[in-house]
Design a protein around this motif. Sequence first.
Motif, short mmCIF file in Angstrom:
data_model
loop_
_atom_site.label_atom_id
_atom_site.label_comp_id
_atom_site.label_asym_id
_atom_site.label_seq_id
_atom_site.Cartn_x
_atom_site.Cartn_y
_atom_site.Cartn_z
N UNK A 138 33.22 37.62 45.74
CA UNK A 138 34.19 38.65 46.11
C UNK A 138 33.55 40.02 45.97
N UNK A 139 34.27 41.03 46.39
CA UNK A 139 33.86 42.41 46.20
C UNK A 139 34.73 43.08 45.15
N UNK A 140 34.30 44.25 44.69
CA UNK A 140 35.05 44.99 43.67
C UNK A 140 35.08 46.47 44.04
N UNK A 141 36.18 47.11 43.66
CA UNK A 141 36.33 48.54 43.91
C UNK A 141 37.04 49.17 42.72
N UNK A 142 36.72 50.45 42.45
CA UNK A 142 37.41 51.10 41.35
C UNK A 142 37.01 52.55 41.19
N UNK A 143 37.89 53.29 40.51
CA UNK A 143 37.62 54.65 40.06
C UNK A 143 38.00 54.74 38.60
N UNK A 144 37.60 55.82 37.93
CA UNK A 144 37.92 56.02 36.52
C UNK A 144 37.47 54.81 35.71
N UNK A 145 38.31 54.29 34.81
CA UNK A 145 37.92 53.10 34.04
C UNK A 145 37.60 51.93 34.95
N UNK A 146 38.27 51.88 36.09
CA UNK A 146 38.02 50.80 37.05
C UNK A 146 36.63 50.85 37.64
N UNK A 147 36.03 52.04 37.72
CA UNK A 147 34.65 52.13 38.18
C UNK A 147 33.71 51.47 37.16
N UNK A 148 34.00 51.69 35.87
CA UNK A 148 33.19 51.05 34.84
C UNK A 148 33.29 49.53 34.90
N UNK A 149 34.51 49.02 35.11
CA UNK A 149 34.70 47.57 35.22
C UNK A 149 33.95 47.05 36.45
N UNK A 150 34.01 47.77 37.57
CA UNK A 150 33.32 47.33 38.78
C UNK A 150 31.81 47.30 38.59
N UNK A 151 31.28 48.32 37.91
CA UNK A 151 29.85 48.32 37.62
C UNK A 151 29.48 47.16 36.71
N UNK A 185 36.18 43.08 30.17
CA UNK A 185 37.17 43.02 31.25
C UNK A 185 36.54 42.43 32.50
N UNK A 186 35.29 42.78 32.77
CA UNK A 186 34.60 42.19 33.93
C UNK A 186 34.56 40.67 33.82
N UNK A 187 34.32 40.15 32.63
CA UNK A 187 34.31 38.69 32.44
C UNK A 187 35.69 38.11 32.74
N UNK A 188 36.73 38.80 32.30
CA UNK A 188 38.10 38.34 32.58
C UNK A 188 38.36 38.30 34.08
N UNK A 189 37.92 39.34 34.79
CA UNK A 189 38.19 39.42 36.22
C UNK A 189 37.47 38.31 37.00
N UNK A 190 36.27 37.96 36.58
CA UNK A 190 35.57 36.84 37.24
C UNK A 190 36.36 35.56 37.08
N UNK A 191 36.85 35.32 35.87
CA UNK A 191 37.67 34.12 35.64
C UNK A 191 38.95 34.17 36.45
N UNK A 192 39.57 35.35 36.54
CA UNK A 192 40.79 35.49 37.33
C UNK A 192 40.52 35.19 38.79
N UNK A 193 39.48 35.78 39.36
CA UNK A 193 39.19 35.58 40.77
C UNK A 193 38.84 34.12 41.06
N UNK A 228 43.69 41.20 48.45
CA UNK A 228 43.48 42.16 47.37
C UNK A 228 44.16 41.70 46.09
N UNK A 229 43.40 41.75 45.00
CA UNK A 229 43.91 41.45 43.67
C UNK A 229 43.81 42.74 42.86
N UNK A 230 44.94 43.16 42.28
CA UNK A 230 44.99 44.37 41.46
C UNK A 230 45.50 43.99 40.07
N UNK A 231 44.60 43.73 39.13
CA UNK A 231 45.05 43.41 37.77
C UNK A 231 45.38 44.68 36.98
N UNK A 232 46.29 44.54 36.04
CA UNK A 232 46.52 45.60 35.06
C UNK A 232 45.53 45.40 33.92
N UNK A 233 44.79 46.44 33.59
CA UNK A 233 43.84 46.36 32.49
C UNK A 233 44.53 45.91 31.21
N UNK A 234 43.83 45.18 30.34
CA UNK A 234 44.43 44.83 29.04
C UNK A 234 44.93 46.07 28.31
#
Length: 387
Positions: free
Chosen positions: A171-184, A155-163, A131-137
Motif C-alpha cells: 500500500x501507499x501512505x500519506x500524512x502531515x504533522x505527526x502523520x508525516x512521522x508515521x508515514x516516514x 504506530x507504523x507497526x500497528x498500521x502495517x498490521x491493520x492494512x 482509503x484507510x484513516x486510522x485515529x492515532x492511539x
Amino acid sequence: MQIEPFEIAIPDRDIDDLRERIRATRWAPGTPSPAWQQGADPAWLRELATYWAEHFDWREAERKLNRQAQFMTDIGGQRVHFVHRRGEGLSPYPLVITHGWPGSFFEFHALLDQLCDPAAFGADPADAFDVVVPSLPGFAFSPAPAQPGTSAFQVADLWVSLMRGLGYERFGAQGGDLGAGVSIALAARHPQAVDGIHLNFLPSSYEPAIGAARQPLTPDEEKFLRDKAEWAALEGGYAHMHSTKPQTAAASLNDSPVGLAAWIGEKFRAWSDCDGDVERVFSKDELLTNISLYWLTQSIGSSMQMYWENRLQPMRFIDGQRVVPPVGYAHFPKELSHPPRSWLERTFDVTQWTDMPSGGHFAAMEKPGLLATEIRQFFRPLREKRG
C-alpha cells in the motif's frame, strides 16, 4: 483480526455538561496587547464559545461524521478506530492516511471524496483509492496505549498490521504533522509493504545523516535550520509542553472547554493560510467539530503523549542510511517550516516535489483538491508498476 462496525453516539448528558461548562466559564482578564499577539484573542474566543454553547449542533456534526464507514479493531492489545472508504473504480489503490495534532480523522472528510471518487471531480476514475484513516492511539476513539513507548515507529507497526488485516499486503501512505512521522516510519521500517509515501510536512525531529561521508550543509540548509530554531523559540511552546509536561497541561485542558478551544483554535489560525482570519478558511462548525472530538472523548491529554514518545525516539538517521520507498512532497507556502529539497534527499529518494500555490498546515481541509491532485500524480506510476 476482528473488525467491528463503529458509529459515534455521544450521550446527551455529555453534550449538556459541555454547554453548562462553557456558560460557567471564568474568563481570564485581558491584557493591553493587540489581538492574537499573545495567543488566542479573547474577543474571538468568547464569540466561538457562545456559538459552541448556544448554536453548534453536535448531533448534526455526528450525523455527518457517521456518513463515513467507521470501524474498531484490536491490534496486539491496542484498540484502533478507523475510517475505511472504498474507491469508485476498477482497481482502487490502497492508501493509509494519518492525521496529526491538533487534527483528527475529521480532517480528511473532503479529501476522501476527492481520492475515492475522482470521476465526480472531473479526474480519471483509474486514479481511485481505497482509503484507510486510522485515529492515532490516544486520539478521538482510539484509546491511549496502556504501556509507554508508542512513538511514530510503533504506530507504523500497528498500521502495517491493520492494512494486512484489511487485505492490503502492499500500500501507499500519506500524512502531515505527526502523520508525516508515521508515514516516514512506515517507509523506513516496512519497505516490503510500502510502495511509497507522500508528505505535506517534515517532522521537526527529522535529522538526516550528516557525517564524513555526507556533503556539508548548503546555504539553503543552513538557513532552514536557523529558521527552524527561531520558529521553535517563538512558536513552539506548545510542543515543548506536550513533550515534557503533558499531564500538567492536560489537567486544565480536559476540565475547561474554553481552554481547550483556545489551545486548539489558536493553532488553526496561526498555521493555516488564512491571513489572520481563521474563519475565512474554517467555519465555526468545522472548528468545533474537531475541538468537540477532543472534548467529548477526553483525549487532549492522551493526544499529547505521542509528543513525549517521539522526543524519546526522534526521527534521526545514521550515516549512509537511506529510506528505500520513493517520497513525494507537497510544499505548502504557509506550512510551519520550509525544508529545501536537498534536506530530504539526504535520506529519501524524492521523486516528486511541488511548491504549492496556496495552503498551510491543514492542507487536507484547506486545499483538498490541490492535495488530492498531488497524491494522485505521485502514486500513479507506483500504481502502474503494481499492474
